[in-house]
Design a protein around this motif. Structure first.
Motif, PDB file in Angstrom:
ATOM      1  N   ALA A 124     -27.200 102.266 139.906  1.00 25.62           N
ATOM      2  CA  ALA A 124     -25.777 102.553 139.719  1.00 25.62           C
ATOM      3  C   ALA A 124     -25.399 102.672 138.252  1.00 25.62           C
ATOM      4  O   ALA A 124     -24.357 103.247 137.919  1.00 25.62           O
ATOM      5  N   HIS A 125     -26.231 102.120 137.371  1.00 24.73           N
ATOM      6  CA  HIS A 125     -25.922 102.119 135.932  1.00 24.73           C
ATOM      7  C   HIS A 125     -27.165 102.478 135.113  1.00 24.73           C
ATOM      8  O   HIS A 125     -27.708 101.647 134.390  1.00 24.73           O
ATOM      9  N   PRO A 126     -27.640 103.716 135.201  1.00 21.31           N
ATOM     10  CA  PRO A 126     -28.780 104.114 134.374  1.00 21.31           C
ATOM     11  C   PRO A 126     -28.334 104.279 132.919  1.00 21.31           C
ATOM     12  O   PRO A 126     -27.521 105.148 132.609  1.00 21.31           O
ATOM     13  N   LEU A 127     -28.850 103.435 132.042  1.00 20.05           N
ATOM     14  CA  LEU A 127     -28.393 103.413 130.657  1.00 20.05           C
ATOM     15  C   LEU A 127     -29.411 104.056 129.731  1.00 20.05           C
ATOM     16  O   LEU A 127     -30.607 103.746 129.782  1.00 20.05           O
ATOM     17  N   SER A 128     -28.935 104.948 128.869  1.00 20.62           N
ATOM     18  CA  SER A 128     -29.770 105.529 127.833  1.00 20.62           C
ATOM     19  C   SER A 128     -29.706 104.659 126.589  1.00 20.62           C
ATOM     20  O   SER A 128     -28.819 103.826 126.443  1.00 20.62           O
ATOM     21  N   GLY A 129     -30.649 104.885 125.690  1.00 18.63           N
ATOM     22  CA  GLY A 129     -30.649 104.129 124.448  1.00 18.63           C
ATOM     23  C   GLY A 129     -31.586 102.948 124.501  1.00 18.63           C
ATOM     24  O   GLY A 129     -32.021 102.517 125.574  1.00 18.63           O
ATOM     25  N   PRO A 130     -31.888 102.394 123.329  1.00 19.57           N
ATOM     26  CA  PRO A 130     -32.898 101.340 123.244  1.00 19.57           C
ATOM     27  C   PRO A 130     -32.383  99.975 123.680  1.00 19.57           C
ATOM     28  O   PRO A 130     -31.180  99.705 123.669  1.00 19.57           O
ATOM     29  N   SER A 131     -33.314  99.125 124.048  1.00 17.65           N
ATOM     30  CA  SER A 131     -33.068  97.698 124.220  1.00 17.65           C
ATOM     31  C   SER A 131     -33.711  96.967 123.050  1.00 17.65           C
ATOM     32  O   SER A 131     -34.491  97.552 122.286  1.00 17.65           O
ATOM     33  N   VAL A 132     -33.431  95.688 122.915  1.00 14.47           N
ATOM     34  CA  VAL A 132     -34.080  94.906 121.855  1.00 14.47           C
ATOM     35  C   VAL A 132     -35.580  94.806 122.087  1.00 14.47           C
ATOM     36  O   VAL A 132     -36.362  94.685 121.130  1.00 14.47           O
ATOM     37  N   PHE A 133     -36.009  94.891 123.345  1.00 15.91           N
ATOM     38  CA  PHE A 133     -37.438  94.817 123.654  1.00 15.91           C
ATOM     39  C   PHE A 133     -38.133  96.118 123.249  1.00 15.91           C
ATOM     40  O   PHE A 133     -39.191  96.096 122.611  1.00 15.91           O
ATOM     41  N   GLY A 134     -37.541  97.244 123.611  1.00 13.62           N
ATOM     42  CA  GLY A 134     -38.091  98.519 123.189  1.00 13.62           C
ATOM     43  C   GLY A 134     -38.078  98.665 121.682  1.00 13.62           C
ATOM     44  O   GLY A 134     -38.997  99.250 121.093  1.00 13.62           O
ATOM     45  N   GLN A 135     -37.048  98.137 121.050  1.00 16.06           N
ATOM     46  CA  GLN A 135     -36.952  98.168 119.598  1.00 16.06           C
ATOM     47  C   GLN A 135     -38.114  97.416 118.961  1.00 16.06           C
ATOM     48  O   GLN A 135     -38.733  97.890 118.005  1.00 16.06           O
ATOM     49  N   ALA A 136     -38.433  96.258 119.495  1.00 13.21           N
ATOM     50  CA  ALA A 136     -39.548  95.476 118.970  1.00 13.21           C
ATOM     51  C   ALA A 136     -40.864  96.237 119.116  1.00 13.21           C
ATOM     52  O   ALA A 136     -41.668  96.321 118.174  1.00 13.21           O
ATOM     53  N   GLY A 144     -41.409  90.839 125.613  1.00  9.51           N
ATOM     54  CA  GLY A 144     -41.699  90.555 127.007  1.00  9.51           C
ATOM     55  C   GLY A 144     -40.603  89.749 127.666  1.00  9.51           C
ATOM     56  O   GLY A 144     -39.889  88.994 127.002  1.00  9.51           O
ATOM     57  N   VAL A 145     -40.478  89.932 128.964  1.00 11.55           N
ATOM     58  CA  VAL A 145     -39.533  89.168 129.778  1.00 11.55           C
ATOM     59  C   VAL A 145     -40.315  88.525 130.916  1.00 11.55           C
ATOM     60  O   VAL A 145     -41.145  89.173 131.558  1.00 11.55           O
ATOM     61  N   TYR A 146     -40.067  87.225 131.132  1.00 15.86           N
ATOM     62  CA  TYR A 146     -40.683  86.483 132.236  1.00 15.86           C
ATOM     63  C   TYR A 146     -39.602  86.219 133.282  1.00 15.86           C
ATOM     64  O   TYR A 146     -38.623  85.515 133.013  1.00 15.86           O
ATOM     65  N   ASN A 147     -39.776  86.787 134.480  1.00 11.70           N
ATOM     66  CA  ASN A 147     -38.756  86.705 135.525  1.00 11.70           C
ATOM     67  C   ASN A 147     -39.216  85.821 136.673  1.00 11.70           C
ATOM     68  O   ASN A 147     -40.173  86.148 137.396  1.00 11.70           O
ATOM     69  N   ASP A 148     -38.548  84.706 136.839  1.00 14.52           N
ATOM     70  CA  ASP A 148     -38.840  83.748 137.894  1.00 14.52           C
ATOM     71  C   ASP A 148     -38.558  84.381 139.258  1.00 14.52           C
ATOM     72  O   ASP A 148     -37.433  84.825 139.521  1.00 14.52           O
ATOM     73  N   GLY A 149     -39.576  84.462 140.111  1.00 12.93           N
ATOM     74  CA  GLY A 149     -39.386  84.951 141.475  1.00 12.93           C
ATOM     75  C   GLY A 149     -39.454  86.454 141.637  1.00 12.93           C
ATOM     76  O   GLY A 149     -39.315  86.946 142.763  1.00 12.93           O
ATOM     77  N   MET A 150     -39.659  87.216 140.572  1.00  9.63           N
ATOM     78  CA  MET A 150     -39.694  88.677 140.679  1.00  9.63           C
ATOM     79  C   MET A 150     -40.981  89.128 141.375  1.00  9.63           C
ATOM     80  O   MET A 150     -42.065  88.727 140.987  1.00  9.63           O
ATOM     81  N   PRO A 151     -40.892  90.008 142.384  1.00  6.31           N
ATOM     82  CA  PRO A 151     -42.069  90.349 143.182  1.00  6.31           C
ATOM     83  C   PRO A 151     -43.035  91.332 142.524  1.00  6.31           C
ATOM     84  O   PRO A 151     -44.216  91.360 142.875  1.00  6.31           O
ATOM     85  N   GLN A 152     -42.563  92.169 141.593  1.00  5.66           N
ATOM     86  CA  GLN A 152     -43.440  93.106 140.901  1.00  5.66           C
ATOM     87  C   GLN A 152     -42.798  93.477 139.570  1.00  5.66           C
ATOM     88  O   GLN A 152     -41.591  93.288 139.387  1.00  5.66           O
ATOM     89  N   PRO A 153     -43.578  93.986 138.609  1.00  5.69           N
ATOM     90  CA  PRO A 153     -43.031  94.247 137.280  1.00  5.69           C
ATOM     91  C   PRO A 153     -41.817  95.186 137.304  1.00  5.69           C
ATOM     92  O   PRO A 153     -41.758  96.134 138.085  1.00  5.69           O
ATOM     93  N   CYS A 154     -40.861  94.887 136.438  1.00  2.00           N
ATOM     94  CA  CYS A 154     -39.676  95.728 136.247  1.00  2.00           C
ATOM     95  C   CYS A 154     -39.025  96.109 137.581  1.00  2.00           C
ATOM     96  O   CYS A 154     -38.660  97.252 137.823  1.00  2.00           O
TER      97      CYS A 154
END
Length: 321
Positions: A124-136, A144-154
C-alpha cells in the motif's frame, strides 16, 4: 494496537518505582535556560553541561524499538531499561513524530513519514528513495535488521510468530528490495553475530508483538530486552568501545492522536556515558540522522533539519566517506 484503557492501570508499587526514577532525573529540565546533556550528581539531580563526560566515537549503532508506551510508563514498568537509562543516559524530551506506529518507523529508517497515516502493508505504501540501511551499504559499511518471529527475509506480509511488516520499515523501500532480502533477517543470527563481534554498523532489532509490549506487558518486553542487551554488553562490539545501543518506543498511544505530547523514553548506551540526562527536544528524526551519520552519509529527507542525537549526548561519529 492494545486498548488504551488497559494500559492506564498501574500498581501502587510500580508507581513508587516511577517516582523514584523521576527523583533521580531531578526537576531541572524546566529550569535550564538552554537544554543540555547533564551528568547525574550523587544525589540523582541533574547539574550543568556534561563537561566531565568524555566524548566517545560511535562507529556502530544498534537500535531496539518497543511499542506504544509513554516515557512515564516505560520508566515505571521496565526496571531493567530504566536502570540502563540512569546508568548510561536518556532523553527526557524525546517525542515520536506521529500516530499510529508505521510513520514513526518510516521516520527512523527513511528520515520522513512520507505522509503515511496508517499501518498498511508495504504494497500500500511503496516508497522510493534510500533508507539508512541502504545508505550504509552504499558507503561500504554494513547494515542489518534482526526481526523476531519473521518467517523469511524481508517479509512483506504479517505472519510468522507475531511478526508485522509495519514494524520493519525497510520492507517499504522498494528501490532497496534486493538489499533488504539479503540483510533484513530473522532473529536467528543475532546471538552468533553478538558473540563474534559481527553486529552491523547500522543495525536494528525488531521484537515481535509480544516482546515489544504491543500484545504483552512492559515487564515481558523488559525481560526480553534484558536477555538481548546483556548479551550485547558482554560481547566484543561493546568491549571495543565503538558501539552505541539505543532503546526507544515508536509512540505514546495512551493520550490520543490529538494530544501533542508524544513523549517516549529513549535510552542511549555507550561506554563513555555515565548518568547523562538530555533535556534537548529530540524526535525520531534525530535518531534517523544519527543512523545516517554512522552510515557515513548525510541525514535523509526531513532528518536533515533535526537536532543531532549524538551531539546531545556528547558523542561523535567517524567522518563521512
Amino acid at each position: 494496537m492494545t486498548s488504551r484503557g488497559s494500559r492506564r492501570g498501574r500498581r501502587v508499587g510500580v508507581a513508587l518505582v516511577a517516582m523514584g526514577l523521576a527523583a533521580m532525573a531531578g526537576c531541572s529540565s524546566g529550569a535550564d535556560p538552554e537544554p543540555t546533556a547533564s551528568p547525574a550528581s550523587s544525589t540523582g539531580a541533574t547539574t550543568g553541561p556534561a563537561t566531565g563526560t568524555p566524548a566517545g566515537q560511535v562507529d556502530k549503532v544498534l537500535v531496539f524499538v518497543v511499542e506504544n508506551h509513554s516515557l512515564e510508563q516505560m520508566q515505571a514498568d521496565m526496571p531493567f531499561t530504566a536502570s540502563l537509562a540512569t546508568t548510561y543516559g536518556y532523553a527526557d524530551h524525546y517525542q515520536g513524530v506521529a500516530h499510529p506506529s508505521l510513520p514513526n518507523y518510516l521516520a527512523i529508517v527513511g528520515g520522513t513519514t512520507a505522509g503515511v497515516e496508517d499501518d498498511k502493508l508495504p504494497k500500500a505504501h511503496p516508497l522510493s528513495g534510500p533508507s539508512v540501511f541502504g545508505q550504509a551499504l552504499a558507503n561500504g559499511r554494513t547494515a542489518g535488521v534482526y526481526n523476531d518471529g519473521m518467517p523469511q527475509p524481508c517479509y512483506l506480509e504479517n505472519g510468522g510468530n507475531g511478526y508485522v511488516a509495519r514494524h520493519n520499515a525497510w520492507t517499504y523501500h522498494v528501490d532497496e528490495r534486493d538489499l533488504c532480502e539479503q540483510h533484513d533477517l530473522s532473529l536467528a543470527p543475532f546471538a552468533k553475530d553478538v558473540a563474534a563481534g559481527a553486529l552491523p554498523d547500522v543495525g536494528m532489532v525488531v521484537p515481535n508483538l509480544c516482546h515489544d509490549a504491543h500484545d504483552c506487558s512492559l515487564q515481558v518486553a523488559d525481560r526480553w530486552l534484558q536477555d538481548k542487551v546483556e548479551a550485547v554488553l558482554a560481547g566484543p562490539d561493546w568491549a571495543s568501545g565503538r558501539l552505541a545501543v539505543v532503546i526507544t518506543a515508536d509512540e505514546d498511544e495512551t493520550k490520543g492522536d490529538a494530544d501533542p505530547d508524544n513523549s517516549v523514553l529513549t535510552v542511549v548506551l555507550h561506554p563513555t556515558l555515565s548518568g547523562v540526562v538530555v533535556h534537548a527536544p529530540l524526535t525520531h528524526l534525530s535518531l534517523s540522522a544519527a543512523l545516517s551519520e554512522v552510515a557515513g552519509g548525510t541525514p535523509l529527507a526531513d532528518a536533515a533539519g533535526a537536532p543531532s542525537l549524538w551531539a546531545a549526548f556528547g558523542l561523535t561519529t567517524a567522518p563521512a566517506s
